[in-house]
Design a protein around this motif. Structure first.
Motif, mmCIF file in Angstrom:
data_model
loop_
_atom_site.group_PDB
_atom_site.id
_atom_site.type_symbol
_atom_site.label_atom_id
_atom_site.label_comp_id
_atom_site.label_asym_id
_atom_site.label_seq_id
_atom_site.Cartn_x
_atom_site.Cartn_y
_atom_site.Cartn_z
ATOM 1 N N VAL A 197 0.841 -1.202 0.000
ATOM 2 C CA VAL A 197 0.000 0.000 0.000
ATOM 3 C C VAL A 197 0.876 1.253 0.000
ATOM 4 O O VAL A 197 0.617 2.214 -0.732
ATOM 5 C CB VAL A 197 -0.952 -0.006 1.211
ATOM 6 N N ALA A 198 1.932 1.252 0.837
ATOM 7 C CA ALA A 198 2.851 2.395 0.866
ATOM 8 C C ALA A 198 3.489 2.617 -0.499
ATOM 9 O O ALA A 198 3.595 3.755 -0.978
ATOM 10 C CB ALA A 198 3.922 2.170 1.924
ATOM 11 N N TYR A 199 3.895 1.526 -1.132
ATOM 12 C CA TYR A 199 4.470 1.633 -2.476
ATOM 13 C C TYR A 199 3.473 2.242 -3.451
ATOM 14 O O TYR A 199 3.807 3.151 -4.225
ATOM 15 C CB TYR A 199 4.905 0.253 -2.957
ATOM 16 N N ALA A 200 2.235 1.757 -3.426
ATOM 17 C CA ALA A 200 1.218 2.229 -4.370
ATOM 18 C C ALA A 200 0.925 3.714 -4.168
ATOM 19 O O ALA A 200 0.785 4.464 -5.141
ATOM 20 C CB ALA A 200 -0.066 1.412 -4.211
ATOM 21 N N VAL A 201 0.863 4.164 -2.902
ATOM 22 C CA VAL A 201 0.565 5.568 -2.623
ATOM 23 C C VAL A 201 1.687 6.465 -3.119
ATOM 24 O O VAL A 201 1.439 7.461 -3.820
ATOM 25 C CB VAL A 201 0.338 5.762 -1.108
ATOM 26 N N PHE A 202 2.922 6.140 -2.768
ATOM 27 C CA PHE A 202 4.044 6.988 -3.182
ATOM 28 C C PHE A 202 4.248 6.945 -4.696
ATOM 29 O O PHE A 202 4.647 7.960 -5.291
ATOM 30 C CB PHE A 202 5.315 6.557 -2.457
ATOM 31 N N ARG A 203 3.967 5.822 -5.307
ATOM 32 C CA ARG A 203 4.100 5.772 -6.763
ATOM 33 C C ARG A 203 3.022 6.613 -7.424
ATOM 34 O O ARG A 203 3.275 7.267 -8.443
ATOM 35 C CB ARG A 203 4.015 4.323 -7.257
ATOM 36 N N GLN A 204 1.824 6.616 -6.869
ATOM 37 C CA GLN A 204 0.757 7.436 -7.417
ATOM 38 C C GLN A 204 1.109 8.920 -7.326
ATOM 39 O O GLN A 204 0.772 9.706 -8.220
ATOM 40 C CB GLN A 204 -0.549 7.160 -6.648
ATOM 41 N N TRP A 205 1.793 9.308 -6.269
ATOM 42 C CA TRP A 205 2.192 10.702 -6.096
ATOM 43 C C TRP A 205 3.376 11.094 -6.980
ATOM 44 O O TRP A 205 3.504 12.253 -7.381
ATOM 45 C CB TRP A 205 2.562 10.957 -4.633
#
Length: 233
Positions: free
Chosen positions: A58-66
């Motif tokens: 989830v952390a990866y997905a959030v930072f990648r989205q940003w």
């Protein structure tokens, strides 16, 4: 005064004591019940492991989205060949650990030992590849967090990207924790091979082998998600 004597055990109880397997704990009625209980406990443990890695995904997905451009550029510096090689190695190790379970179910103890040792060797190969991959990053100043100081033709452009350290922090944490799980699996698999060599397992009792196989499959599945997320997209 007459003393009371304990009633003699019934024939069923006596037979139960005579045929009680060494591996069967006395609070279980049968080996099947003990196996089902152990397997349930392992599944509960594996669920907690899934939750652990899910938080990191989830952390990866959030930072990648940003920061999609930065993550794509940083991902491009990873060695896809080494990542693909490790994927093949772990998939093969899943096969060998499954074959070890199949072998012990048929009382083929030697084959079980060979497959366990094969799994151990493949896991060791995975860690060796990961070691060289890490060293290549460290030699060019690619560290997690504040130590991030990239240099070299292949990495120097990352110094201009403010969120590049975040990508590599996630990369080292996720692959590092996965690597710890691989090492733990290697220790357990090595112990199982020794126990099998000593005759501890048979078609009547192979619970530790099967439970370790479940754990190892989870380790492999986690890598199957890590490889494309970190190396390919």
């Amino acid at each position: 005064m007459a003393t009371e004597t304990a009633p003699a055990p019934t024939e069923t109880e006596a037979e139960h004591d005579d045929h009680h397997p060494e591996h069967l704990e006395h609070h279980f009625v049968s080996s099947e019940q003990q196996f089902d209980s152990a397997k349930l406990g392992m599944w509960v443990f594996l669920i907690t492991e899934v939750l652990l890695f899910s938080g990191m995904f989830v952390a990866y997905a959030v930072f990648r989205q940003w920061n999609p451009e930065v993550f794509a550029a940083a991902s491009g510096t990873l060695n896809q060949t080494m990542g693909a090689l490790n994927t093949v190695v772990l998939l093969t190790s899943s096969l060998t650990v499954a074959l070890s379970i199949h072998a012990i179910k048929q009382d083929k103890v030697k084959q079980c030992i060979y497959y366990l040792l094969g799994t151990l060797g493949l896991a060791g190969g995975f860690m060796v590849v990961k070691y060289f991959e890490y060293m290549a990053k460290f030699e060019h100043g690619v560290y997690p967090g504040g130590a991030f100081d990239p240099h070299g033709a292949h990495y120097e452009h990352l110094a201009e990207m403010a969120m590049a350290p975040q990508f590599f922090s996630i990369y080292f944490v996720m692959t590092g924790i996965h690597g710890v799980h691989v090492v733990i699996g290697m220790i357990v698999i090595g112990a199982l091979a020794i126990m099998a060599w000593r005759g501890s397992f048979s078609s009547e009792w192979y619970t530790p082998v099967e439970l370790t196989g479940l754990y190892w499959h989870l380790v492999d599945i986690v890598w199957i998600f890590l490889f494309p997320l970190l190396y390919l997209i």
